[in-house]
Design an enzyme around this catalytic site. Structure first.
Site, PDB file in Angstrom:
ATOM      1  N   PHE A 150      30.613 -43.779  41.322  1.00 35.64           N
ATOM      2  CA  PHE A 150      30.040 -44.216  42.671  1.00 35.64           C
ATOM      3  C   PHE A 150      31.178 -44.936  43.633  1.00 35.64           C
ATOM      4  CE2 PHE A 150      28.813 -47.857  40.026  1.00 35.64           C
ATOM      5  CZ  PHE A 150      29.216 -48.799  40.708  1.00 35.64           C
ATOM      6  N   GLU A 177      25.428 -39.658  42.158  1.00 32.99           N
ATOM      7  CA  GLU A 177      24.236 -39.433  43.208  1.00 32.99           C
ATOM      8  C   GLU A 177      23.978 -40.577  44.029  1.00 32.99           C
ATOM      9  OE1 GLU A 177      22.852 -41.111  39.079  1.00 32.99           O
ATOM     10  OE2 GLU A 177      24.442 -39.847  39.910  1.00 32.99           O
ATOM     11  N   SER A 227      32.318 -45.321  33.323  1.00 34.16           N
ATOM     12  CA  SER A 227      31.918 -46.278  32.072  1.00 34.16           C
ATOM     13  C   SER A 227      32.449 -45.775  30.869  1.00 34.16           C
ATOM     14  CB  SER A 227      30.709 -46.704  32.076  1.00 34.16           C
ATOM     15  OG  SER A 227      29.754 -45.919  31.635  1.00 34.16           O
ATOM     16  N   CYS A 282      37.600 -50.081  38.590  1.00 27.76           N
ATOM     17  CA  CYS A 282      38.113 -50.252  37.358  1.00 27.76           C
ATOM     18  C   CYS A 282      39.339 -50.705  37.180  1.00 27.76           C
ATOM     19  CB  CYS A 282      38.100 -48.603  36.683  1.00 27.76           C
ATOM     20  SG  CYS A 282      39.750 -47.786  37.308  1.00 27.76           S
TER      21      CYS A 282
END
Length: 500
Positions: A150, A177, A227, A282
């Site tokens: 996302f 989503e 993740s 990240c």
């Protein structure tokens, strides 16, 4: 009327057939503005089938045709960059300047894909034996898939599909989503650029769609960014199904600040790298390791700068940081700050009670700064993915490096120093895939590859750059003998082939 985001299969919009939809919220208001269709197994199969059919011709298409389309696509993305950025702000919440930066980094990889002819040249050795030549070539895999996060709903897909398509593969994208609209916009621009139907497809959904891509026999490779627990699952599952996998996981990026560093520059860098894009990246710096006696001064400089950050709706030009993606994520980030003091940290700034006037239902959180954080604290151990910066203390360079190398993550790291010898030692001794020297977020340019070590990467290939080209192709070596027409046939030799 609520907007509905459907799938893109075979060159056109395909309405979701499952009857299941996920909510997409405006993070600044908390209101549901969009519904996204969740794909069934049959819908994923339809997308893969469209890609498989398209590969029969696209995989044999000329490099000139592929790059010609990508050049047109690059121009269209550039022309529509503001529109794409507005979609990112509306669904992710990031400020417009951050969204434009995301599009710019995606364009960088399209540039690389437009020049893919250089990476695909192959190798040739002539006369390895009498009248024998050896050629090494790279060929596309077939249907490949991308599963993207996302936090960068335009950039990360563009780190994948332009190179995959340029190499002759066809692509199925499963975007997050939580902010799906950018993926469909990119699909429309690819079609406008002349990409044949089925070469690029988008299926929206949840674990049902992901698992089907991981097990589908016609999907040859899977790229993932997200993740660490999900990256590990993607790698394990896809590998068990015989697929090539690059799965980029989470991070806890450290910035080592030595006593000789320019502390104003280090504080500027720490604030930008920790709180930019609300910490939802990240490559964010989430841990600063202050070496020696500079800790108190550095923390004070960071605090002074952090308190001045303007937080507000992403479409407000005055805003420097927007809201978090969802209320649930906002609450999770806040929990790390709320529990920090009990775990031994000193809470210098607590942003958990922050709200914006007129937007009280948005997913807001302010700037948080934690000092003297023990390595046992959850705020240090976990990837928070929010605007929370932990400061740790170390007495020496060696202690700081040992602390960083003890982390299970190895995505990116940075050192701030005026000492070239220390910087050189650091880049060789640190256990991370990307290193910055007085650069807080060392994301490589497009022609170098992006990726970490340890629990930040599962698989052998980093993303984009030369690794990207190698991931989306497989090598073949062709050994050829053409007898000289002047030579008469010498009969059949059943002995072992002679190379000299």
């Amino acid at each position: 009327m609520t907007k509905i985001v459907n799938h893109w299969i075979g060159g056109k919009t395909v309405e979701g057939a499952s009857g299941t939809y996920g909510p997409v919220t405006d993070p600044a208001t908390g209101a549901v503005t969009t519904k996204v269709a969740f794909a069934t197994v049959d819908e994923v199969d339809a997308a893969v089938a469209a890609a498989q059919d398209a590969f029969a011709t696209w995989g044999r298409s000329s490099l000139a045709q592929r790059t010609g389309i990508l050049f047109k696509f690059r121009a269209l993305v550039d022309a529509h960059r503001d529109e794409i950025a507005e979609l990112l702000t509306a669904e992710h919440g990031k400020v417009h300047s951050d969204a434009l930066g995301e599009v710019a980094r995606g364009l960088e990889i399209i540039d690389l894909a437009c020049g893919i002819t250089v990476q695909l040249k192959g190798e040739l050795s002539t006369q390895v034996a009498t009248n024998v030549d050896v050629a090494a070539i790279r060929q596309p895999l077939g249907v490949v898939a991308g599963i993207t996060p996302f936090n960068f709903p335009a950039m990360v897909p563009m780190w994948m599909f332009p190179i995959a398509i340029a190499c002759g593969n066809t692509f199925v994208l499963k975007p997050s989503e939580k902010d799906p609209s950018a993926a469909n916009k990119l699909a429309e621009l690819l079609a406008e650029a002349g990409l044949p139907d089925g070469v690029f497809n988008v299926v929206h959904g949840d674990k049902v769609a992901v698992d089907r891509l991981l097990e589908h026999p016609d999907v040859r490779a899977v790229s993932f960014v997200g993740s660490t627990p999900i990256a590990r699952y993607i790698h394990t599952t896809a590998s068990a199904n015989g697929k090539r996998v690059q799965a980029l996981g989470g991070a806890k990026n450290h910035m080592l600040v030595l006593p000789d560093a320019d502390l104003d520059a280090a504080a500027d860098a720490a604030v930008s790298a920790a709180y930019g894009s609300a910490g939802e990246r990240c490559m964010a710096i989430s841990a600063v390791v202050a070496v020696g006696a500079i800790g108190d001064e550095l923390v004070e400089k960071i605090r002074e700068r952090a308190e001045k950050i303007k937080i507000g709706p992403g479409n407000d030009p005055a805003s420097e940081m927007g809201p978090l993606i969802t209320k649930a994520h906002r609450d999770k980030v806040a929990s790390y700050v709320s529990g920090a003091a009990a775990e031994g940290a000193e809470v210098v700034l607590d942003g958990t009670g922050y709200t914006v006037d007129g937007f009280e239902d948005g997913h807001w959180i302010g700037i948080s700064l934690l000092d003297k954080v023990p390595t046992s604290a959850k705020a240090y151990q976990d990837e928070i993915f929010g605007p929370v910066l932990c400061v740790l203390r170390a007495d020496t360079y060696e202690e700081g490096v040992a602390l960083i190398n003890a982390s299970p993550f190895g995505n990116g790291t940075a050192i701030f120093t005026r000492d070239g010898g220390a910087a050189r030692r650091f880049q060789l001794e640190i256990e991370a895939g990307m290193v910055g020297v007085n650069v807080p977020i060392p994301v490589p340019v497009g022609y170098h590859s992006f990726g970490g070590w340890k629990d930040s990467l599962f698989g052998d290939h980093h993303i984009y750059g030369n690794d990207g080209t190698h991931f989306y192709t497989r090598g073949k070596v062709v050994t050829t003998r053409w007898p000289d027409p002047a030579d008469a046939p010498a009969g059949v030799d059943l002995g072992f082939p002679r190379n000299h």
